[in-house]
Design an enzyme around this catalytic site. Sequence first.
Site, PDB file in Angstrom:
ATOM      1  N   LYS A  12     178.732  96.562  30.468  1.00 42.83           N
ATOM      2  CA  LYS A  12     178.587  95.405  32.049  1.00 42.83           C
ATOM      3  C   LYS A  12     177.342  94.620  31.382  1.00 42.83           C
ATOM      4  O   LYS A  12     177.665  92.563  32.126  1.00 42.83           O
ATOM      5  CB  LYS A  12     177.579  96.161  32.611  1.00 42.83           C
ATOM      6  CG  LYS A  12     178.440  97.219  33.613  1.00 42.83           C
ATOM      7  CD  LYS A  12     177.751  98.151  34.368  1.00 42.83           C
ATOM      8  CE  LYS A  12     178.285  98.564  35.698  1.00 42.83           C
ATOM      9  NZ  LYS A  12     177.514  99.145  36.366  1.00 42.83           N
TER      10      LYS A  12
ATOM     11  N   ASP B 193     177.325  96.944  42.525  1.00 36.97           N
ATOM     12  CA  ASP B 193     176.962  98.062  42.796  1.00 36.97           C
ATOM     13  C   ASP B 193     176.118  97.573  43.788  1.00 36.97           C
ATOM     14  O   ASP B 193     175.705  98.577  45.153  1.00 36.97           O
ATOM     15  CB  ASP B 193     176.351  98.524  41.430  1.00 36.97           C
ATOM     16  CG  ASP B 193     177.049  99.040  40.201  1.00 36.97           C
ATOM     17  OD1 ASP B 193     178.219  99.841  40.988  1.00 36.97           O
ATOM     18  OD2 ASP B 193     177.191  98.714  39.071  1.00 36.97           O
TER      19      ASP B 193
HETATM   20  P1  NAD Z   1     169.751 103.912  33.972  1.00 29.68           P
HETATM   21  O1  NAD Z   1     169.267 104.614  32.696  1.00 29.68           O
HETATM   22  O2  NAD Z   1     169.610 102.603  34.246  1.00 29.68           O
HETATM   23  O3  NAD Z   1     168.360 104.453  34.220  1.00 29.68           O
HETATM   24  C1  NAD Z   1     167.834 105.615  34.563  1.00 29.68           C
HETATM   25  C2  NAD Z   1     166.823 105.801  35.940  1.00 29.68           C
HETATM   26  O4  NAD Z   1     166.002 106.451  36.032  1.00 29.68           O
HETATM   27  C3  NAD Z   1     165.297 104.836  34.793  1.00 29.68           C
HETATM   28  O5  NAD Z   1     164.649 103.641  35.999  1.00 29.68           O
HETATM   29  C4  NAD Z   1     164.668 105.727  34.577  1.00 29.68           C
HETATM   30  O6  NAD Z   1     163.637 105.516  34.417  1.00 29.68           O
HETATM   31  C5  NAD Z   1     164.775 106.864  35.824  1.00 29.68           C
HETATM   32  N1  NAD Z   1     164.789 108.359  35.261  1.00 29.68           N
HETATM   33  C6  NAD Z   1     164.838 108.727  34.396  1.00 29.68           C
HETATM   34  N2  NAD Z   1     164.942 110.143  34.592  1.00 29.68           N
HETATM   35  C7  NAD Z   1     164.215 110.332  35.059  1.00 29.68           C
HETATM   36  C8  NAD Z   1     162.999 111.239  36.022  1.00 29.68           C
HETATM   37  N3  NAD Z   1     162.807 112.580  35.241  1.00 29.68           N
HETATM   38  N4  NAD Z   1     162.096 111.106  36.616  1.00 29.68           N
HETATM   39  C9  NAD Z   1     161.942 109.871  37.052  1.00 29.68           C
HETATM   40  N5  NAD Z   1     162.901 109.130  36.747  1.00 29.68           N
HETATM   41  C10 NAD Z   1     163.058 109.077  35.684  1.00 29.68           C
HETATM   42  O7  NAD Z   1     171.204 104.810  34.705  1.00 29.68           O
HETATM   43  P2  NAD Z   1     171.869 103.814  35.620  1.00 29.68           P
HETATM   44  O8  NAD Z   1     172.784 103.618  35.517  1.00 29.68           O
HETATM   45  O9  NAD Z   1     170.577 103.604  36.947  1.00 29.68           O
HETATM   46  O10 NAD Z   1     171.993 105.193  36.561  1.00 29.68           O
HETATM   47  C11 NAD Z   1     170.883 106.366  37.460  1.00 29.68           C
HETATM   48  C12 NAD Z   1     172.019 107.400  39.092  1.00 29.68           C
HETATM   49  O11 NAD Z   1     172.486 106.094  39.230  1.00 29.68           O
HETATM   50  C13 NAD Z   1     172.447 108.074  37.857  1.00 29.68           C
HETATM   51  O12 NAD Z   1     172.432 109.373  38.189  1.00 29.68           O
HETATM   52  C14 NAD Z   1     174.127 107.604  38.279  1.00 29.68           C
HETATM   53  O13 NAD Z   1     174.976 108.857  38.331  1.00 29.68           O
HETATM   54  C15 NAD Z   1     174.039 106.813  39.328  1.00 29.68           C
HETATM   55  N6  NAD Z   1     174.888 106.271  39.723  1.00 29.68           N
HETATM   56  C16 NAD Z   1     175.226 106.372  40.940  1.00 29.68           C
HETATM   57  C17 NAD Z   1     176.199 105.828  41.876  1.00 29.68           C
HETATM   58  C18 NAD Z   1     177.128 105.134  42.099  1.00 29.68           C
HETATM   59  O14 NAD Z   1     178.229 104.310  42.790  1.00 29.68           O
HETATM   60  N7  NAD Z   1     176.608 106.397  43.302  1.00 29.68           N
HETATM   61  C19 NAD Z   1     176.680 103.607  40.536  1.00 29.68           C
HETATM   62  C20 NAD Z   1     175.443 103.879  39.450  1.00 29.68           C
HETATM   63  C21 NAD Z   1     174.836 105.102  39.250  1.00 29.68           C
END
Ligand code: NAD
Length: 290
Positions: free
Chosen positions: A73, A110
């Site tokens: 991305k 997103d």
């Molecule tokens: P990322 O790896 O970029 O970010 C992860 C985030 O989670 C960080 O802010 C980190 O500090 C936090 N984190 C990790 N473990 C944690 C814990 N135990 N307690 C609290 N905070 C914690 O990930 P991302 O790409 O932003 O994805 C995050 C979530 O969003 C995932 O579950 C992903 O599947 C979901 N997501 C959903 C959609 C959708 O269309 N619904 C789109 C993108 C991502």
Amino acid sequence: MEKRINGHTRLYALIGSPVGHSGSPAMQNYSFEKLGIDAAYLAFDVNVGQTAKALEAFRTLNVGGFNVTMPCKTEVARLVDRLSPAAELIGACNTVVVEEDGTMTGHITDGTGFVRNLKEHSVEVKDQKIVVLGTGGAATAIAVQAALDGVAEIAIFNRKDEFFANGEKTVEKIKKAVPTIGKVYIEDLDNTEKLRAVIAESDILINATRAGMAPLQDVIPVPEDVLRPELAVADVVYNPLETLLVKKAKEAGCRAAIGGIGMLLWQGAAAFELFTGKEMPVEEVKEKFF
Ligand code: NAD
């Protein structure tokens, strides 16, 4: 298929790695067929080092547009000719539209998908005080889009992990790009006292961390007692479909308790609209694939 694909069929694509699990080809191809659009959508496993070559190939082959997933991305945002305001601010894109002359414009759907999903649940972001948990990819897209859509205040909370600095950068970028915003700041998610106080004053709570996602399905990112009927709660996590946070929000009688699957649907619908200028048949797509 033999009737649908012909010598004029325009190709659309998904790049990233892995892509084999993606639902995008099914929803995009179904929508092309349903609307009688002469196009097909395929997924290609592409890593960061191969991204520039993939884009060059797409230009050569006159591909109409493509989606981008992790880990490409940010690299794609660096390589395209133009970026939408949100993609520029975030420094990442998930949808690229390719003009006939090969010009590539990167968008990120997103955040728009998330906000649209809230709307579907009668939750508006304009003039609202929101709390965003997380500073990763999803959280950044949501915070930026919410700022562009006119929220009153954004409080970002994250653990003091490797993502925290990104949240600090996001705060500065939003302040610069949306100077009219009331307040935008970041706090430590482990500062429970502050978290409680801020949520008590807020309208919408958004979980955009991995908390709640398998294997963290038993983790709820906030103390349960912050959930109250005036609060709308939304999660980005869609695996499981109903996270512990959403379940507890329902039990607490929150005015909305929204899971992450709708965001996935609407970010795809927004990409389809950018590609074709037409609305995705969302109800049918939802029924068939979600
Ligand atoms: P990322 O790896 O970029 O970010 C992860 C985030 O989670 C960080 O802010 C980190 O500090 C936090 N984190 C990790 N473990 C944690 C814990 N135990 N307690 C609290 N905070 C914690 O990930 P991302 O790409 O932003 O994805 C995050 C979530 O969003 C995932 O579950 C992903 O599947 C979901 N997501 C959903 C959609 C959708 O269309 N619904 C789109 C993108 C991502």
